[in-house]
Design an enzyme around this catalytic site. Sequence first.
Site, PDB file in Angstrom:
ATOM      1  CG  ASN A  10      55.465  37.048  41.225  1.00 38.51           C
ATOM      2  OD1 ASN A  10      56.403  36.293  40.978  1.00 38.51           O
ATOM      3  ND2 ASN A  10      54.253  36.879  40.698  1.00 38.51           N
ATOM      4  CE  LYS A  12      54.154  38.605  37.606  1.00 37.40           C
ATOM      5  NZ  LYS A  12      53.021  39.098  36.847  1.00 37.40           N
ATOM      6  CG  HIS A  94      50.577  34.667  40.127  1.00 35.89           C
ATOM      7  ND1 HIS A  94      50.451  34.859  38.774  1.00 35.89           N
ATOM      8  CD2 HIS A  94      50.889  35.868  40.661  1.00 35.89           C
ATOM      9  CE1 HIS A  94      50.684  36.146  38.505  1.00 35.89           C
ATOM     10  NE2 HIS A  94      50.958  36.773  39.640  1.00 35.89           N
ATOM     11  CD  GLU A  96      51.803  36.035  35.519  1.00 30.49           C
ATOM     12  OE1 GLU A  96      52.842  35.649  36.064  1.00 30.49           O
ATOM     13  OE2 GLU A  96      51.487  37.242  35.443  1.00 30.49           O
ATOM     14  CD  GLU A 164      48.633  39.388  42.111  1.00 27.17           C
ATOM     15  OE1 GLU A 164      49.529  40.243  42.163  1.00 27.17           O
ATOM     16  OE2 GLU A 164      48.800  38.256  41.631  1.00 27.17           O
ATOM     17  N   GLY A 170      50.243  43.127  34.818  1.00 26.12           N
ATOM     18  CA  GLY A 170      51.180  43.317  33.710  1.00 26.12           C
ATOM     19  C   GLY A 170      50.620  44.147  32.570  1.00 26.12           C
ATOM     20  CB  SER A 210      49.407  47.693  36.759  1.00 19.77           C
ATOM     21  OG  SER A 210      49.438  46.830  35.629  1.00 19.77           O
TER      22      SER A 210
HETATM   23  P1  PGA Z   1      52.418  43.294  37.853  1.00 19.52           P
HETATM   24  O1  PGA Z   1      52.233  41.797  38.400  1.00 19.52           O
HETATM   25  O2  PGA Z   1      52.769  44.149  39.047  1.00 19.52           O
HETATM   26  O3  PGA Z   1      53.504  43.219  36.840  1.00 19.52           O
HETATM   27  O4  PGA Z   1      51.094  43.697  37.258  1.00 19.52           O
HETATM   28  C1  PGA Z   1      51.645  41.549  39.639  1.00 19.52           C
HETATM   29  C2  PGA Z   1      51.609  40.060  39.904  1.00 19.52           C
HETATM   30  O5  PGA Z   1      51.357  39.299  38.974  1.00 19.52           O
HETATM   31  O6  PGA Z   1      51.845  39.608  41.032  1.00 19.52           O
END
Ligand code: PGA
Length: 248
Positions: A10, A12, A94, A96, A164, A170, A210
């Site tokens: 992803n 982003k 997601h 976010e 997640e 992140g 992460s």
């Molecule tokens: P990250 O994000 O690997 O940077 O923690 C995962 C995601 O949001 O899909």
Amino acid sequence: MSRIPFVAGNWKMNTAKAGAIELAKAVAKGATDGVQIGIAPPFVYLDAVAQAIAGSKLLLGAQDAYFEKSGAFTGEISVEMLKDIGVTFVLAGHSERRHVLGENSALVAKKAQAIYAGGLTVVHCVGEKIEQRDSGQTFDVVQRQLEELTPAMQDPSRVVIAYEPVWAIGTGRNATDGQAQEVHAYIRKSIAARWNKDFADRVRIQYGGSMKPENAGGLLAQPDIDGGLIGGASLKADGFLAIAAAAR
Ligand code: PGA
């Protein structure tokens, strides 16, 4: 029951056009059998990336889609448009989009439904915030988010759950192997109860938050973890492919 692992990147709101094409090509070179690998670049680069990876085994995904087919929805992108340029999987819910962009559960459900009904694979993201984990609500939160999907979605190859935990995204702080497996097992049990055991045995459940080459091996060795949804670590081809290799 053997499930083909699915590792998706992803991206982003990252990359610029030339870098996106370069990254996509590098990942495409490493896409082999034994594990499905996908990337979800920003909308504006999807078409260029689709052309750059044509003929490879790399799957193209989108980070979001609107639930209407067409019409007066300024700024939105439909599932039909995504199909038109070769997208095969789309993220829904997601964290976010839920927590930064303010998408509520009803909207996430409509999007997930539109993605599935459009013939694409829905990667449905679920996960608790830290205060919800600390107050013992993890399973309840995940259960409510799973209810955004419906048992009318009957093709297990096109339903993917991404667990997640919000506190792991992140932050550099991934869930431990045990923490993740516990929730993945719960998700599979919940799906078996709502659909049936055969369907639950076939659905892929990705871990996200992460995930990186250093921790991927332990997470992916868990019986109910069938791949990963990778943010930060998907922006470098080598590291991303190392995670995919650990999933095989
Ligand atoms: P990250 O994000 O690997 O940077 O923690 C995962 C995601 O949001 O899909």
